[in-house]
Scaffold this motif. Structure first.
Motif, PDB file in Angstrom:
ATOM      1  N   ILE A  55       1.584 -10.951  -0.685  1.00 23.07           N
ATOM      2  CA  ILE A  55       2.356 -10.904  -1.928  1.00 23.07           C
ATOM      3  C   ILE A  55       1.901  -9.854  -2.934  1.00 23.07           C
ATOM      4  O   ILE A  55       2.636  -9.518  -3.847  1.00 23.07           O
ATOM      5  CB  ILE A  55       2.360 -12.276  -2.630  1.00 23.07           C
ATOM      6  N   TYR A  56       0.698  -9.309  -2.758  1.00 27.22           N
ATOM      7  CA  TYR A  56       0.152  -8.409  -3.765  1.00 27.22           C
ATOM      8  C   TYR A  56      -0.107  -7.034  -3.170  1.00 27.22           C
ATOM      9  O   TYR A  56      -0.749  -6.908  -2.137  1.00 27.22           O
ATOM     10  CB  TYR A  56      -1.153  -8.999  -4.315  1.00 27.22           C
ATOM     11  N   ASP A  57       0.393  -6.002  -3.836  1.00 25.48           N
ATOM     12  CA  ASP A  57       0.191  -4.624  -3.393  1.00 25.48           C
ATOM     13  C   ASP A  57      -0.983  -4.032  -4.188  1.00 25.48           C
ATOM     14  O   ASP A  57      -0.856  -3.788  -5.391  1.00 25.48           O
ATOM     15  CB  ASP A  57       1.458  -3.805  -3.634  1.00 25.48           C
ATOM     16  N   PRO A  58      -2.132  -3.790  -3.534  1.00 30.02           N
ATOM     17  CA  PRO A  58      -3.312  -3.301  -4.264  1.00 30.02           C
ATOM     18  C   PRO A  58      -3.142  -1.885  -4.820  1.00 30.02           C
ATOM     19  O   PRO A  58      -3.816  -1.510  -5.765  1.00 30.02           O
ATOM     20  CB  PRO A  58      -4.434  -3.355  -3.224  1.00 30.02           C
ATOM     21  N   VAL A  59      -2.233  -1.108  -4.253  1.00 24.52           N
ATOM     22  CA  VAL A  59      -2.012   0.257  -4.735  1.00 24.52           C
ATOM     23  C   VAL A  59      -1.271   0.224  -6.068  1.00 24.52           C
ATOM     24  O   VAL A  59      -1.699   0.818  -7.055  1.00 24.52           O
ATOM     25  CB  VAL A  59      -1.239   1.100  -3.690  1.00 24.52           C
ATOM     26  N   THR A  60      -0.137  -0.476  -6.108  1.00 27.55           N
ATOM     27  CA  THR A  60       0.651  -0.537  -7.355  1.00 27.55           C
ATOM     28  C   THR A  60       0.157  -1.644  -8.288  1.00 27.55           C
ATOM     29  O   THR A  60       0.551  -1.699  -9.435  1.00 27.55           O
ATOM     30  CB  THR A  60       2.135  -0.794  -7.040  1.00 27.55           C
ATOM     31  N   LYS A  61      -0.729  -2.513  -7.772  1.00 23.72           N
ATOM     32  CA  LYS A  61      -1.241  -3.652  -8.524  1.00 23.72           C
ATOM     33  C   LYS A  61      -0.094  -4.524  -9.047  1.00 23.72           C
ATOM     34  O   LYS A  61      -0.101  -4.999 -10.171  1.00 23.72           O
ATOM     35  CB  LYS A  61      -2.154  -3.199  -9.654  1.00 23.72           C
ATOM     36  N   GLN A  62       0.891  -4.698  -8.199  1.00 27.04           N
ATOM     37  CA  GLN A  62       2.074  -5.500  -8.529  1.00 27.04           C
ATOM     38  C   GLN A  62       2.333  -6.511  -7.418  1.00 27.04           C
ATOM     39  O   GLN A  62       1.930  -6.313  -6.276  1.00 27.04           O
ATOM     40  CB  GLN A  62       3.318  -4.601  -8.673  1.00 27.04           C
TER      41      GLN A  62
END
Length: 155
Positions: A55-62
């Motif tokens: 559920i979490y994208d570490p690149v966009t932090k979204q």
């Protein structure tokens, strides 16, 4: 009148009956609120597992919005599950969702219907609570341990 479990709750959360309990009227809150829900807590020996990479994208932090619907049931279980050792608490959780992207995540608390003091509240702390209750026009009640039973009664 309170049960032995309620007496235990006073011991956990009010420093051995020295504190206060605030009672709320949730009916007034829900009549005007469309983005919050009240759920009973589910007690379990097993912790619900969530894979944050889903559920979490570490690149966009979204949060990956396209995955929310898919993982939402597991997310909800993680919010409302607690260890079964606390089952006697019979808790509820208030969960609020923003209506829009820019919506505030705050929830207006419901109206306080009364304040109940613990059986061991100090005179000084009772005076403080009573002053606040009087200023806010909130009823305040003392408690006492019944002579013939292991229960607390509100007086």
């Amino acid at each position: 009148t309170q049960s032995p479990t309620d007496i235990l709750m006073w011991s956990y959360y009010t420093d051995k009956h020295k504190g206060i309990c605030v009672e709320y009227d949730f009916s007034k809150m829900f009549s005007s609120l469309s983005n919050a829900f009240l759920f009973p807590v589910y007690y379990s020996e097993n912790r619900p597992l969530l894979n944050l990479e889903d559920i979490y994208d570490p690149v966009t932090k979204q949060i990956k919005n396209d995955r929310i619907i898919e993982i939402f049931p597991n997310l909800m279980w993680s919010w409302i599950t607690k260890s079964s050792e606390w089952k006697h608490e019979k808790e509820w959780r208030l969960i609020s969702f923003p209506i829009k992207d820019d919506a505030k995540r705050s929830v207006k608390l419901p109206i306080i219907s009364r304040i109940i003091t613990g059986i061991n509240i100090t005179d000084e702390n009772y005076k403080i609570a009573a002053k606040i209750a009087s200023d806010k026009e909130i009823p305040i009640h003392r408690t006492r341990l019944k002579n013939d039973r292991y229960t607390i009664e509100i007086i």
